[in-house]
Motif scaffolding. Structure first.
Motif: not given
Length: 568
Positions: A155, A158, A188
């Motif tokens: 996370t 990104d 992902r």
């Protein structure tokens, strides 16, 4: 044996591989930097992720190179080691932050356990504080991503890459040695990072568009003025369509060079206040409405704050707000507003544009002078340029001289007008030439002073190592000319040691794929410009261009005088 957390992953992937695959996803093909023991294991992942390791001579140059690469490619990546490496690069990253250049800066750090224990490792300050360097970067990074845990690593990666792209500024990612091989969810990667800007509130956007159109339709002598943030925040398509649809005289600020197709019939030249061509200055300053797109009104970008335009006659378009005269509308991105202005514009009043060309002045045309002066050089250089060239100019005479060059279509201009770090252009040339090569070998041209070159000359080595073929013009005028015009004309601190510039690439290992030149007269440079082998840029070429020490572009003289006055 895999731990429980890893067994629960559908597609386990090492954090380093995840990070580098995301970099490739957003268009990065080459990674700049210098190896160090805290990033070595991570660098092993680059080849399998389809990324090329450049290998720079030092981290400062690597940062400059990443900056140049990003300005051509759209985004760049830099890898340094903890402490000594990242601090060597901090000046370059500050410049990228200042000028809105997106660089993903990855810092290899010591093992997380070593950090928690405050161990007195090398590259530290010896006080157990492992946060001090990240603290230094906090003010020049739009996002900080500390990869200290696996649960949020993907996370954070990104988000950092997305913010780097959208904000068009550097981001800082730490990668401790033990986190390199930690497993995270690779599934992902099937979902690309969303790089789209948040949409404007429709009602608010429509209101702003109506206000803009009201003033635009009422104006009798409107003009368009485009600056650097139009490039950085990717609204050049909207700018082009606005120019086409409106037919308005269109100008660029110095930092906006290359933002507009300068071969277009509505292009009117560079506006920089009193540093402008007189015809340009008259048309911009006599207008009753300026559509100002992405302005950065710094001292060098305005020739010493010499704009003679008023906010009452200006509409400013930016990435985070629009200002119409004295009314500001926050949280409005210019991209959507410009598109709707184009769609709703209809017929507006436009005036003929002042014609700008690379024609020499009558005085220069009739001159028998053989000294290479700035008044003669820059229009002549403009005649030699080709479509889609990449042109880099160093802070100094070249940075100001290029204002008098009208580009062919598709030319990318790179300079560091706001941050103005001396020596920037040589590193930037390496990165820009590499990106240009990846795009189909666009020709790359650098203009740098003999003083500036001495700060970052080592980057000739990575150019040779990576088989790059820029044409480098070294202005030989005995030192720091821009500094002389500000202060200390005859002071020894503005002098430099004379170098054999043609021999430098040979010293760095260039053999048969290199050629050097020395020109001291106008006829010699004209003959070189006519040489087709030279123009085709088959390999690295370096040209010594000898110019009078006391000569400088008029815009530089004006700006230097203003700087000297402020310094008092």
């Amino acid at each position: 044996m895999a731990d429980i957390a890893t067994r629960e992953l559908r597609q386990p992937i090492d954090i380093a591989e995840y990070l580098f695959r995301r970099l490739r996803e957003v268009g990065i093909r080459s990674v700049h930097g210098v190896p160090g023991d805290y990033n070595l294991t991570a660098l092993d992942y680059l080849p399998n992720c389809g990324l090329h390791w450049v290998g720079n001579c030092n981290e400062l140059n690597a940062g400059y190179a990443a900056d140049g690469y990003a300005r051509v490619n759209g985004i760049a990546a830099l890898v340094t080691t903890f402490g000594v490496g990242e601090l060597s690069a901090i000046n370059a990253i500050a410049g990228a932050y200042s000028e809105y250049v997106p660089i993903v800066h990855i810092v290899g750090q010591p093992h997380t356990r070593s950090q928690k224990d405050g161990m007195l490792l090398h590259h530290t300050l010896g006080n157990g504080n492992y946060n001090v360097f990240a603290g230094m970067y906090a003010g020049i990074s739009t996002t900080m991503a500390r990869l200290d845990e696996t649960y949020d690593a993907a996370t954070l990666i990104d988000n950092a890459i997305r913010e780097c792209w959208i904000r068009s500024r550097p981001v800082y990612i730490t990668l401790p040695t033990d986190m390199v091989t930690r497993k995270i969810e690779g599934e992902r990667l099937k979902t690309p990072i969303d790089l789209s800007s948040p949409p404007n509130d429709p009602e608010k956007e429509d209101y702003v568009v109506d206000v803009v159109l009201k003033y635009l339709h009422a104006a009798k002598r409107p003009v368009i003025l485009v600056d650097a943030c139009a490039i950085r925040h990717r609204v050049l398509e909207e700018v082009h369509d606005l120019v086409e649809a409106s037919g308005l005289p269109t100008f660029v600020a110095p930092m906006g060079k290359g933002a507009v197709n300068e071969a277009h019939k509505f292009y009117g030249g560079v506006y920089a206040g009193t540093g402008s061509n007189p015809g340009v200055r008259d048309q911009v300053e006599s207008s009753d409405l300026i559509l100002s797109i992405g302005a950065i009104k710094s001292d060098f970008n305005t020739a010493g704050f010499s704009y003679h335009t008023g906010q009452l006659n200006t509409i400013d378009f930016h990435s985070t707000y629009v200002r119409v005269r004295y009314s500001e509308y926050p949280e409005i991105n210019m991209k959507g507003v410009l598109r709707k202005v184009i769609q709703g514009m209809g017929s507006i009043k436009s005036n003929p544009v002042h014609h700008i060309s690379n024609q020499l002045s009558e005085q220069e045309q009739g001159s028998r002078e053989q000294k290479i002066t700035h008044a003669w050089l820059w229009p002549t250089f403009g005649q030699w340029l080709q479509e889609n060239d990449v042109v880099i100019t160093e802070t100094g005479t070249a940075n100001f001289g290029i204002w008098d060059t009208r580009f062919p279509s598709g030319v990318t201009a790179i300079s560091q007008v706001l941050w103005g770090s001396i020596g920037y252009s040589v590193g930037a040339c390496q990165g820009a030439a590499l990106a240009a090569k990846e795009q189909g070998n666009r020709r790359t041209v650098l203009w740098v002073g003999d003083g500036s070159l001495q700060l970052t000359v080592q980057e000739l080595s990575p150019m040779i190592r990576n088989n790059l073929n820029p044409i480098i013009f070294v202005i030989c005028n005995e030192g720091y000319t821009i500094e002389r015009f500000i202060h200390g004309w005859d002071a020894s601190y503005n002098d430099i040691q004379t170098w054999d510039h043609q021999g430098l690439p040979v010293a760095f290992g260039a053999t048969d794929k290199y050629k050097g030149y020395k020109v001291t007269t106008r006829d010699e440079l004209t003959k070189l410009f006519a040489n087709q082998d030279f123009c085709s840029a088959p390999f690295l070429q370096l040209v010594e261009v000898h110019m009078p020490r006391e000569d400088a572009p008029a815009a530089l003289r004006i700006t230097a005088e203003a700087a000297a006055s402020r310094n008092k």
